[in-house]
Design a protein around this motif. Structure first.
Motif, mmCIF file in Angstrom:
data_model
loop_
_atom_site.group_PDB
_atom_site.id
_atom_site.type_symbol
_atom_site.label_atom_id
_atom_site.label_comp_id
_atom_site.label_asym_id
_atom_site.label_seq_id
_atom_site.Cartn_x
_atom_site.Cartn_y
_atom_site.Cartn_z
ATOM 1 N N LYS A 195 0.816 -1.206 0.000
ATOM 2 C CA LYS A 195 0.000 0.000 0.000
ATOM 3 C C LYS A 195 0.857 1.266 0.000
ATOM 4 O O LYS A 195 1.990 1.267 0.480
ATOM 5 N N ASP A 196 0.273 2.314 -0.545
ATOM 6 C CA ASP A 196 0.905 3.647 -0.562
ATOM 7 C C ASP A 196 2.297 3.607 -1.195
ATOM 8 O O ASP A 196 3.248 4.230 -0.711
ATOM 9 N N GLY A 205 13.562 10.722 -11.958
ATOM 10 C CA GLY A 205 12.994 11.921 -11.380
ATOM 11 C C GLY A 205 11.496 12.049 -11.532
ATOM 12 O O GLY A 205 10.907 13.054 -11.114
ATOM 13 N N VAL A 206 10.841 11.050 -12.111
ATOM 14 C CA VAL A 206 9.395 11.074 -12.306
ATOM 15 C C VAL A 206 8.749 10.148 -11.280
ATOM 16 O O VAL A 206 9.102 8.967 -11.183
ATOM 17 N N LYS A 207 7.797 10.699 -10.515
ATOM 18 C CA LYS A 207 7.061 9.901 -9.541
ATOM 19 C C LYS A 207 5.688 9.541 -10.097
ATOM 20 O O LYS A 207 4.971 10.413 -10.598
ATOM 21 N N LEU A 208 5.343 8.266 -9.990
ATOM 22 C CA LEU A 208 4.005 7.833 -10.358
ATOM 23 C C LEU A 208 3.053 8.122 -9.206
ATOM 24 O O LEU A 208 3.493 8.257 -8.050
ATOM 25 N N PRO A 209 1.746 8.236 -9.482
ATOM 26 C CA PRO A 209 0.789 8.446 -8.389
ATOM 27 C C PRO A 209 0.874 7.322 -7.362
ATOM 28 O O PRO A 209 1.254 6.194 -7.676
ATOM 29 N N LYS A 210 0.520 7.640 -6.132
ATOM 30 C CA LYS A 210 0.552 6.652 -5.056
ATOM 31 C C LYS A 210 -0.374 5.490 -5.400
ATOM 32 O O LYS A 210 -1.517 5.690 -5.820
ATOM 33 N N LEU A 211 0.142 4.267 -5.249
ATOM 34 C CA LEU A 211 -0.573 3.065 -5.688
ATOM 35 C C LEU A 211 -0.618 2.016 -4.594
ATOM 36 O O LEU A 211 0.242 1.983 -3.710
ATOM 37 N N THR A 212 -1.599 1.147 -4.699
ATOM 38 C CA THR A 212 -1.584 -0.127 -3.992
ATOM 39 C C THR A 212 -1.270 -1.201 -5.015
ATOM 40 O O THR A 212 -1.993 -1.347 -6.015
ATOM 41 N N ILE A 213 -0.170 -1.909 -4.794
ATOM 42 C CA ILE A 213 0.225 -2.987 -5.702
ATOM 43 C C ILE A 213 -0.352 -4.283 -5.147
ATOM 44 O O ILE A 213 0.110 -4.782 -4.113
ATOM 45 N N PRO A 214 -1.367 -4.845 -5.795
ATOM 46 C CA PRO A 214 -2.034 -6.020 -5.231
ATOM 47 C C PRO A 214 -1.123 -7.241 -5.188
ATOM 48 O O PRO A 214 -0.144 -7.347 -5.951
ATOM 49 N N SER A 215 -1.449 -8.151 -4.300
ATOM 50 C CA SER A 215 -0.755 -9.430 -4.268
ATOM 51 C C SER A 215 -0.869 -10.107 -5.625
ATOM 52 O O SER A 215 -1.941 -10.141 -6.229
ATOM 53 N N GLY A 216 0.231 -10.628 -6.122
ATOM 54 C CA GLY A 216 0.240 -11.303 -7.415
ATOM 55 C C GLY A 216 0.429 -10.390 -8.602
ATOM 56 O O GLY A 216 0.489 -10.861 -9.742
ATOM 57 N N CYS A 217 0.556 -9.094 -8.369
ATOM 58 C CA CYS A 217 0.667 -8.134 -9.469
ATOM 59 C C CYS A 217 2.058 -8.179 -10.090
ATOM 60 O O CYS A 217 3.075 -8.208 -9.394
ATOM 61 N N ALA A 249 2.699 6.212 -16.937
ATOM 62 C CA ALA A 249 1.407 5.530 -17.033
ATOM 63 C C ALA A 249 1.386 4.434 -15.988
ATOM 64 O O ALA A 249 2.382 3.732 -15.796
ATOM 65 N N THR A 250 0.254 4.277 -15.306
ATOM 66 C CA THR A 250 0.088 3.168 -14.367
ATOM 67 C C THR A 250 -0.625 2.010 -15.063
ATOM 68 O O THR A 250 -1.435 1.307 -14.474
ATOM 69 N N ALA A 251 -0.306 1.845 -16.327
ATOM 70 C CA ALA A 251 -0.731 0.700 -17.130
ATOM 71 C C ALA A 251 0.510 0.151 -17.819
ATOM 72 O O ALA A 251 1.515 0.859 -17.969
ATOM 73 N N GLN A 252 0.459 -1.089 -18.208
ATOM 74 C CA GLN A 252 1.632 -1.739 -18.798
ATOM 75 C C GLN A 252 1.740 -1.427 -20.279
ATOM 76 O O GLN A 252 0.774 -1.555 -21.032
ATOM 77 N N VAL A 253 2.923 -1.021 -20.698
ATOM 78 C CA VAL A 253 3.151 -0.763 -22.116
ATOM 79 C C VAL A 253 3.298 -2.096 -22.839
ATOM 80 O O VAL A 253 3.946 -3.025 -22.361
ATOM 81 N N VAL A 254 2.632 -2.224 -23.998
ATOM 82 C CA VAL A 254 2.585 -3.499 -24.718
ATOM 83 C C VAL A 254 3.176 -3.393 -26.111
ATOM 84 O O VAL A 254 4.053 -4.174 -26.483
ATOM 85 N N ILE A 281 -2.647 8.321 -16.604
ATOM 86 C CA ILE A 281 -1.641 8.588 -17.629
ATOM 87 C C ILE A 281 -1.306 10.068 -17.592
ATOM 88 O O ILE A 281 -2.183 10.918 -17.799
ATOM 89 N N GLY A 282 -0.035 10.365 -17.299
ATOM 90 C CA GLY A 282 0.413 11.748 -17.344
ATOM 91 C C GLY A 282 1.142 11.998 -18.650
ATOM 92 O O GLY A 282 2.174 11.377 -18.913
ATOM 93 N N MET A 283 0.599 12.864 -19.459
ATOM 94 C CA MET A 283 1.185 13.135 -20.764
ATOM 95 C C MET A 283 2.245 14.219 -20.661
ATOM 96 O O MET A 283 2.196 15.096 -19.789
ATOM 97 N N GLN A 284 3.201 14.190 -21.567
ATOM 98 C CA GLN A 284 4.263 15.192 -21.577
ATOM 99 C C GLN A 284 3.770 16.559 -22.028
ATOM 100 O O GLN A 284 4.448 17.563 -21.824
ATOM 101 N N ASP A 285 2.563 16.603 -22.602
ATOM 102 C CA ASP A 285 1.999 17.898 -22.993
ATOM 103 C C ASP A 285 1.246 18.561 -21.848
ATOM 104 O O ASP A 285 0.610 19.605 -22.030
#
Length: 677
Positions: A442-443, A450-462, A476-481, A500-504
């Motif tokens: 958690k948290d 130097g880039v911080k992602l938003p505070k997350l809970t990483i679930p068990s098994g993630c 992005a807090t999604a996986q790049v494919v 998703i935080g864009m550079q713009d």
């Protein structure tokens, strides 16, 4: 740096799209450095999949190589088992499914390069590790520089060369490289003797390899052979019959140490966590990343798709730029003329385990009969990522912010690593360990460059790969494919809200998947896991045809056998005479209907092990471990309309490891039989 003459990786855009034919790039020049391979000036991160041509009927090769390519494999690796081709001294067989040249032709047609692992010792759970029985009567020291032994090896190499001549890379053929011996721990002088012999008989390949484990007592000169590594989630070879034994848990943590101390402990004994001097100056490649695991009689691991996925995530995050799976495609042992060709305790060599006579399914992404298992789809997003982002990933250095040496199940923090170059990075997380439920973290604030992602809970098994300053995304807090035609595809990771935080300057929060038709922002597309697993994959739907079978029990099981431990101190599999006491079922087939459709016979049973016979001939076998007993009905003789199923009862307190998924009820019973895809 040394230069490799040539190399192929099918990295052209659209390679993984089944409707796109990849133009042949055989013969293109490549160089390598400590990061990896460069093809045509572009860095690449290939996916190598092991398949044994002599364990698959030749008529099926083309379809199976195509399925491997659609799964994301860009290089095929295969053993040439000595006793498959020279079981009888002086009689070489290159017919049928032993026809190496025909297999290479198929790979050429499929634009698939090939790495041959030419022995003389291969292991591969084959009798004597592939060395013919007659070699044990010659009075020479095997796997050494004994002149008599090397004389026989030279004859073997010359025979193999007759199959590859004209198909080497320099000829525009698919043969890219070869490996000498396997899991050798002695002096590198022996491996160099094998290489010099191969060169003298005509092999002239871009590069050569060896297994990077165990450490050699004397290294080979730098650049002569690339060391390739491996790791598995579990092992049939352990003598202990309890769950979770061995140190396989180490494979689920990011670490700089490339090798494994868990592979082949029955043959290699205890191994130290060391690598040969100078080996870290090579690119970090694997050739035996567990795509599953075979079952021995005494130990029958059940491998999950998440095991395979986690191993791959960890290796990539730890710096590996080539994922090589063993196995990627299962198979069936060919019939021998003198004896069965499976590893057994009673054979002259590698006699530490009893393996099934026929099946070598390995629980691989593509199974024994080409069936697509869950791991086939689970791994595809990673392969798409390596295909499309390999050039970016390859030169990224790895940072290990968490402890690298953890105890089993240690859960004090999030297992993570990141790979970065300049202001760009990929953050790898793995909150998964086989047989352990790691806690939700958690948290968590993930950070790279130097880039911080938003505070997350990483679930068990993630398990996930998050981008930082990639393709217009600050994070992005999604996986790049994948990235195709200017479109970037992300995959939502279970239990993690997508931001998703864009550079713009634009920030998207709580983004929901929209599939491949609608972007969530400009060129960014968000997919579900299922959509990502099938991205760019065109599959022909199965015809919904109901094909029934009849089954009658014709004989009850006889007296139970006495299970003894063999010379390796593990339980021996049933002998031929023991099968006379098996329960017998007769299975009737609607042959006319079956001949029109490619179907599997699926058998679920309670018991120890089972065999299937067609016209009195053994065609399939199975050690019960929780998954159904399968057989490809299209492989039956044309005149076969009835099968015989034999089941031996499971004995109470048998000295074998059965996984939690297996039916441990003593006795035998046929539970379910059906025809499926």
């Amino acid at each position: 740096m040394k230069h490799l003459k040539t190399f192929l990786l099918c990295v052209l855009a659209g390679m993984l799209h089944s409707s796109v034919v990849c133009a042949s790039v055989f013969g293109k020049t490549v160089t390598w450095d400590r990061h990896g391979l460069m093809f045509g000036g572009h860095r690449v991160c290939p996916v190598m999949g092991e398949v044994h041509y002599s364990r698959i009927p030749a008529a099926e090769w083309a379809d199976e190589v195509r399925k491997m390519r659609e799964g994301g494999v860009t290089i095929v690796a295969t053993y040439v088992f000595w006793n498959h081709i020279e079981e009888e001294e002086g009689i070489f067989r290159w017919d049928g499914q032993r026809d190496l040249r025909r297999f290479l032709d198929v790979c050429r047609e499929q634009d698939m390069p090939v790495v041959l692992r030419i022995g003389p010792f291969c292991h591969g759970e084959v009798r004597n590790g592939g060395i013919p029985d007659w070699m044990f009567t010659k009075g020479c020291k095997l796997r050494s520089q004994d002149k008599l032994f090397l004389g026989y090896v030279e004859r073997l190499y010359r025979q193999i060369f007759t199959q590859v001549q004209g198909l080497q890379w320099k000829d525009g053929g698919p043969l890219l490289a070869c490996q000498f011996d396997n899991e050798y721990r002695g002096s590198g002088d022996y491996l160099m003797a094998l290489k010099q012999m191969a060169l003298s008989v005509g092999f002239d390949l871009p590069f050569y390899t060896r297994t990077g484990w165990p450490a050699l007592s004397k290294p080979v000169p730098f650049g002569e052979m690339l060391p390739l590594y491996g790791d598995y989630a579990d092992g049939f070879w352990d003598k202990d019959t309890k769950e979770g034994v061995g140190n396989y848990y180490k494979a689920f943590n990011f670490k700089a140490f490339r090798s494994s101390t868990a592979i082949g402990t029955d043959l290699l004994g205890k191994q130290e966590a060391t690598v040969g001097r100078g080996d870290d100056d090579y690119p970090y490649f694997t050739c035996e990343l567990g795509g599953g695991m075979v079952t021995a009689y005494h130990r029958r691991p059940y491998i999950y798709a998440d095991d395979c996925y986690s191993l791959a995530i960890v290796k990539m995050g730890s710096g590996s730029n080539l994922l090589g799976y063993y196995m990627y495609h299962g198979g069936t042992n060919p019939e021998g003329r003198l004896h069965t060709l499976n590893e057994v305790q009673t054979s002259p060599g590698t006699a530490n385990n009893d393996l099934p006579v026929c099946t070598y399914d390995f629980q691989a992404p593509l199974g024994e009969f080409g069936q697509k298992n869950a791991s086939y789809y689970r791994l595809r997003p990673l392969h798409l990522f390596l295909h499309d982002y390999g050039e970016v990933l390859a030169t990224m250095e790895t940072t290990f912010p968490a402890a690298q040496d953890l105890d089993r199940g240690e859960d004090n923090g999030l297992r993570q690593a990141w790979r970065s170059e300049g202001s760009s990075a990929f953050i790898f997380v793995n909150n998964y360990e086989r047989f352990c439920r790691l806690s939700d973290k958690k948290d968590v604030v993930l950070e790279a460059c130097g880039v911080k992602l938003p505070k997350l809970t990483i679930p068990s098994g993630c398990m996930a790969i998050f981008p930082v300053n990639i393709d217009g995304m600050r994070y992005a807090t999604a996986q790049v494919v994948a990235k195709r035609d200017g479109k970037v595809y992300l995959m939502q990771v279970g239990g993690i809200p997508v931001s998703i935080g864009m550079q713009d300057g634009k920030t998207l929060r709580n983004v929901k998947p929209r599939g491949t038709d609608r972007p969530v922002y400009k060129h960014i597309y968000l997919l579900t896991q299922a959509e990502a697993e099938h991205l760019f994959l065109e599959e022909i739907p199965h015809e919904d045809i109901s094909l029934g079978v009849t089954c009658d029990k014709v004989k009850e099981a006889g007296p139970l056998r006495t299970i003894v431990k063999g010379r390796a101190k593990v339980a021996e599999a049933p002998k031929e005479a023991d099968w006379e006491q098996a329960a017998v079922y007769r299975i009737g087939l609607h042959r006319e209907a079956l001949s029109r459709f490619k179907r599997l016979l699926s058998i679920t049973y309670q018991g120890d092990c089972a065999r299937l016979y067609a016209n009195g001939r053994l065609v399939a076998d199975h050690f019960q471990y929780g998954r159904p007993f399968l057989f490809g009905l299209w492989r039956l003789p044309a005149d076969c309309t009835q099968l015989e199923l034999r089941i031996l009862p499971l004995q109470a307190d048998a000295p074998i490891y059965l996984p939690r998924e297996a039916d441990k009820t003593p006795g035998e019973q046929l539970k379910k039989i059906e025809v499926t895809y």
